[in-house]
Scaffold this motif. Structure first.
Motif, mmCIF file in Angstrom:
data_model
loop_
_atom_site.group_PDB
_atom_site.id
_atom_site.type_symbol
_atom_site.label_atom_id
_atom_site.label_comp_id
_atom_site.label_asym_id
_atom_site.label_seq_id
_atom_site.Cartn_x
_atom_site.Cartn_y
_atom_site.Cartn_z
ATOM 1 N N ARG A 183 9.693 4.661 -7.947
ATOM 2 C CA ARG A 183 9.005 4.076 -9.097
ATOM 3 C C ARG A 183 7.865 4.942 -9.623
ATOM 4 N NH1 ARG A 183 7.538 -1.230 -6.698
ATOM 5 N NH2 ARG A 183 9.504 -1.904 -5.849
ATOM 6 N N GLY A 184 7.409 5.882 -8.820
ATOM 7 C CA GLY A 184 6.266 6.700 -9.230
ATOM 8 C C GLY A 184 4.955 5.957 -9.125
ATOM 9 N N ASN A 185 4.848 5.051 -8.177
ATOM 10 C CA ASN A 185 3.675 4.212 -7.994
ATOM 11 C C ASN A 185 2.775 4.815 -6.910
ATOM 12 O OD1 ASN A 185 1.848 2.203 -7.268
ATOM 13 N ND2 ASN A 185 3.323 0.538 -7.506
ATOM 14 N N ALA A 186 1.715 5.488 -7.338
ATOM 15 C CA ALA A 186 0.820 6.172 -6.394
ATOM 16 C C ALA A 186 0.122 5.182 -5.462
ATOM 17 C CB ALA A 186 -0.205 7.002 -7.145
ATOM 18 N N PHE A 187 -0.318 4.037 -5.991
ATOM 19 C CA PHE A 187 -0.965 3.036 -5.134
ATOM 20 C C PHE A 187 0.021 2.517 -4.093
ATOM 21 C CE2 PHE A 187 -1.901 -1.416 -4.131
ATOM 22 C CZ PHE A 187 -3.142 -1.256 -3.535
ATOM 23 N N GLY A 188 1.248 2.272 -4.501
ATOM 24 C CA GLY A 188 2.274 1.802 -3.570
ATOM 25 C C GLY A 188 2.534 2.811 -2.466
ATOM 26 N N VAL A 189 2.498 4.103 -2.813
ATOM 27 C CA VAL A 189 2.698 5.151 -1.805
ATOM 28 C C VAL A 189 1.573 5.106 -0.783
ATOM 29 C CG1 VAL A 189 2.689 7.652 -1.434
ATOM 30 C CG2 VAL A 189 4.074 6.670 -3.274
ATOM 31 N N ARG A 190 0.325 4.991 -1.273
ATOM 32 C CA ARG A 190 -0.809 4.931 -0.343
ATOM 33 C C ARG A 190 -0.756 3.681 0.533
ATOM 34 N NH1 ARG A 190 -3.222 7.330 -4.765
ATOM 35 N NH2 ARG A 190 -4.015 5.406 -5.664
ATOM 36 N N LEU A 191 -0.405 2.560 -0.054
ATOM 37 C CA LEU A 191 -0.322 1.312 0.700
ATOM 38 C C LEU A 191 0.782 1.388 1.759
ATOM 39 C CD1 LEU A 191 -1.276 -1.617 1.084
ATOM 40 C CD2 LEU A 191 0.409 -2.277 -0.653
ATOM 41 N N ALA A 192 1.958 1.852 1.364
ATOM 42 C CA ALA A 192 3.073 1.950 2.318
ATOM 43 C C ALA A 192 2.762 2.964 3.417
ATOM 44 C CB ALA A 192 4.356 2.325 1.588
ATOM 45 N N ALA A 193 2.107 4.060 3.060
ATOM 46 C CA ALA A 193 1.740 5.061 4.072
ATOM 47 C C ALA A 193 0.746 4.469 5.065
ATOM 48 C CB ALA A 193 1.162 6.302 3.403
ATOM 49 N N THR A 194 -0.164 3.629 4.603
ATOM 50 C CA THR A 194 -1.122 2.968 5.490
ATOM 51 C C THR A 194 -0.413 2.006 6.436
ATOM 52 O OG1 THR A 194 -2.837 3.154 3.792
ATOM 53 C CG2 THR A 194 -3.213 1.549 5.547
ATOM 54 N N VAL A 195 0.552 1.257 5.910
ATOM 55 C CA VAL A 195 1.319 0.328 6.749
ATOM 56 C C VAL A 195 2.117 1.117 7.792
ATOM 57 C CG1 VAL A 195 3.195 -1.375 6.734
ATOM 58 C CG2 VAL A 195 1.411 -1.472 4.988
ATOM 59 N N PHE A 196 2.719 2.223 7.377
ATOM 60 C CA PHE A 196 3.474 3.073 8.302
ATOM 61 C C PHE A 196 2.559 3.626 9.391
ATOM 62 C CE2 PHE A 196 5.413 7.145 9.577
ATOM 63 C CZ PHE A 196 6.646 6.684 10.001
ATOM 64 N N ALA A 197 1.373 4.090 8.993
ATOM 65 C CA ALA A 197 0.409 4.614 9.973
ATOM 66 C C ALA A 197 -0.016 3.527 10.960
ATOM 67 C CB ALA A 197 -0.811 5.194 9.257
ATOM 68 N N ALA A 198 -0.144 2.287 10.485
ATOM 69 C CA ALA A 198 -0.480 1.188 11.390
ATOM 70 C C ALA A 198 0.627 0.993 12.425
ATOM 71 C CB ALA A 198 -0.699 -0.105 10.602
ATOM 72 N N GLY A 199 1.870 1.102 12.000
ATOM 73 C CA GLY A 199 2.988 0.989 12.940
ATOM 74 C C GLY A 199 2.969 2.090 13.979
ATOM 75 N N ILE A 200 2.658 3.309 13.538
ATOM 76 C CA ILE A 200 2.556 4.440 14.468
ATOM 77 C C ILE A 200 1.435 4.184 15.472
ATOM 78 C CG2 ILE A 200 1.917 6.878 14.651
ATOM 79 C CD1 ILE A 200 3.255 7.272 11.898
ATOM 80 N N LEU A 201 0.312 3.712 14.986
ATOM 81 C CA LEU A 201 -0.835 3.448 15.857
ATOM 82 C C LEU A 201 -0.501 2.364 16.886
ATOM 83 C CD1 LEU A 201 -3.815 4.001 16.490
ATOM 84 C CD2 LEU A 201 -4.393 2.202 14.862
ATOM 85 N N ILE A 202 0.125 1.285 16.442
ATOM 86 C CA ILE A 202 0.472 0.197 17.371
ATOM 87 C C ILE A 202 1.416 0.704 18.449
ATOM 88 C CG2 ILE A 202 1.667 -2.022 17.581
ATOM 89 C CD1 ILE A 202 0.622 -2.602 14.677
ATOM 90 N N GLU A 203 2.462 1.430 18.044
ATOM 91 C CA GLU A 203 3.403 1.929 19.046
ATOM 92 C C GLU A 203 2.755 2.962 19.953
ATOM 93 O OE1 GLU A 203 7.859 3.746 19.676
ATOM 94 O OE2 GLU A 203 7.286 3.013 17.700
#
Length: 164
Positions: free
Chosen positions: A131-151
């Motif tokens: 979609r070209g949504n820069a905010f969505g990219v940052r938000l999804a990257a933050t959620v992904f990083a949270a998953g990495i941190l939890i694991e």
């Protein structure tokens, strides 16, 4: 490469159908998501290989494939690391005193949360890139990083686990 991935996906489906377990543990659920991402990658590969994909779609294709492989590895950590820790630390005590089961060495609830974050992160990144949504990219990257941190925290806690 696509043929090899397709054969791998068919084999994984065959193994799942022949398996005895009705419910999947967190690691196997994450592996199923990873295989789903690889299947999506096969579909996205068609326009990319035919040179008909936009740069965003081509980027999402690479992300989905790399994300699928990464999630598959992360899923295998939930199978391999607990077994190795149990075998090394608790195996010699088996039969002499009560020991936990391999699945009891880590929190299934935290593993499910990590899997959810990793899944939402990769799929959200792909969707936001298309979609070209820069905010969505940052938000999804933050959620992904949270998953990495939890694991990561779970794997460190697991590696430190010792018999009481």
């Amino acid at each position: 490469i696509g043929g090899g991935v397709a054969c791998f996906l068919v084999q994984a489906c065959h193994f799942h159908r022949k398996g005895c377990r009705r419910s999947l543990d967190p690691g196997m659920r994450l592996a199923a998501v990873a295989l789903g991402l690889l299947a999506i990658g096969l579909v996205l590969a068609v326009p990319v290989v035919a040179n008909r994909a936009s740069p965003r779609l081509a980027t999402a294709y690479v992300l989905v494939v790399v994300g699928g492989i990464s999630l598959f590895v992360a899923a295998l950590y939930y199978k391999i690391v607990p077994f190795l820790v149990w075998f090394h630390r608790f195996g010699p005590l088996a039969g002499k005193r009560p020991v936990p089961k391999v699945a009891e060495l880590f929190s299934a609830r935290a593993a499910n949360l990590a899997a959810a974050c990793l899944t939402l992160g990769v799929t959200g990144l792909a969707a936001a890139i298309i979609r070209g949504n820069a905010f969505g990219v940052r938000l999804a990257a933050t959620v992904f990083a949270a998953g990495i941190l939890i694991e990561g925290v779970q794997m460190l806690q697991l590696a430190r686990r010792r018999p009481a």
